[in-house]
Scaffold this motif. Structure first.
Motif, short mmCIF file in Angstrom:
data_model
loop_
_atom_site.label_atom_id
_atom_site.label_comp_id
_atom_site.label_asym_id
_atom_site.label_seq_id
_atom_site.Cartn_x
_atom_site.Cartn_y
_atom_site.Cartn_z
N SER A 36 0.71 -1.19 -0.04
CA SER A 36 -0.10 0.03 -0.05
C SER A 36 0.92 1.20 -0.01
CB SER A 36 -0.98 -0.06 1.11
OG SER A 36 -1.74 1.17 1.19
N ILE A 37 0.61 2.27 -0.82
CA ILE A 37 1.25 3.44 -0.77
C ILE A 37 0.32 4.67 -0.81
CG2 ILE A 37 2.78 4.94 -2.21
CD1 ILE A 37 3.73 2.64 -3.62
N LEU A 41 1.36 15.57 -1.44
CA LEU A 41 2.12 16.84 -1.63
C LEU A 41 1.26 17.96 -1.07
CD1 LEU A 41 5.09 17.61 -2.41
CD2 LEU A 41 3.93 18.00 -4.55
N GLU A 42 1.58 18.40 0.35
CA GLU A 42 0.99 19.36 0.93
C GLU A 42 1.56 20.94 0.60
OE1 GLU A 42 -1.72 19.22 3.45
OE2 GLU A 42 -1.58 17.01 3.24
N VAL A 65 -1.03 10.78 -4.29
CA VAL A 65 -0.87 9.57 -5.06
C VAL A 65 -1.31 8.14 -4.03
CG1 VAL A 65 0.33 7.53 -6.08
CG2 VAL A 65 0.89 10.08 -6.51
N LYS A 66 -2.39 7.70 -4.26
CA LYS A 66 -2.81 6.39 -3.49
C LYS A 66 -2.73 5.20 -4.50
CE LYS A 66 -5.88 5.06 -0.14
NZ LYS A 66 -7.00 5.81 0.72
#
Length: 173
Positions: A36-37, A41-42, A65-66
């Motif tokens: 799982s990833i 990017l905040e 990205v998920k």
């Protein structure tokens, strides 16, 4: 007492083949992988081209990205095989070693209608293992190499085609 018979190069000897083998193997494999990833990017820098300055940047909504992955594999295999091979084949003495050991090679081809069988046998034995009737058992041959090959319609019918072989090659699972 009669003189012992000496075998020379190119003499013929009959090999009595009596080979038996049994083989059994069983295997089970089970593989499970999970990954799982989750990345966002905040905050990032931005370049102001008017005054060539780097400023702190902020996104209205953070790009992300998920990814999730799962892979399961289960394989099973079982082999049971019993072979019995009996034949007689005449071979030639290719060499007589200084210690009297004989190097023997035999070939035989049998053709029946469209079917062909090829036998090739090589091995080494002691001269005293050759009996009075000029035979030696295959079990008395050292470094025995016995090949039995078939050609013909029956053999062709039992072979897998090139498409299943190709699919096995490219199938990653």
């Amino acid at each position: 007492a009669p003189e012992p018979r000496t075998l020379k190069k190119h003499d013929l000897v009959t090999i009595v083949i009596r080979e038996e083998s049994t083989y059994s193997s069983e295997a089970n494999t089970e593989l499970k992988k999970q990954g799982s990833i989750d990345a966002k990017l905040e905050d990032f820098v931005k370049l102001n081209i008017k005054n060539f300055a780097i400023e702190a940047g902020n996104f209205g909504s953070a790009p992300g990205v998920k990814a999730t992955g799962t892979r399961d594999f289960k394989g099973e295999g079982k082999t049971d095989r019993t072979d019995n091979f009996e034949a007689r084949i005449t071979g030639e003495v290719l060499d007589v070693k200084p210690n009297g050991t004989l190097v023997i090679q035999a070939r035989k081809r049998i053709k029946t209608d469209e079917e062909e069988q090829y036998f090739i046998l090589t091995g080494t034995c002691r001269a005293e293992d050759v009996s009075a009737d000029n035979t030696v058992l295959s079990t008395q041959l050292y470094d025995l190499d016995l090949q039995k090959n078939h050609k013909g319609a029956v053999r062709t019918a039992t072979e897998r085609g090139w498409i299943p072989k190709l699919l096995d090659l490219i199938n990653p699972f």
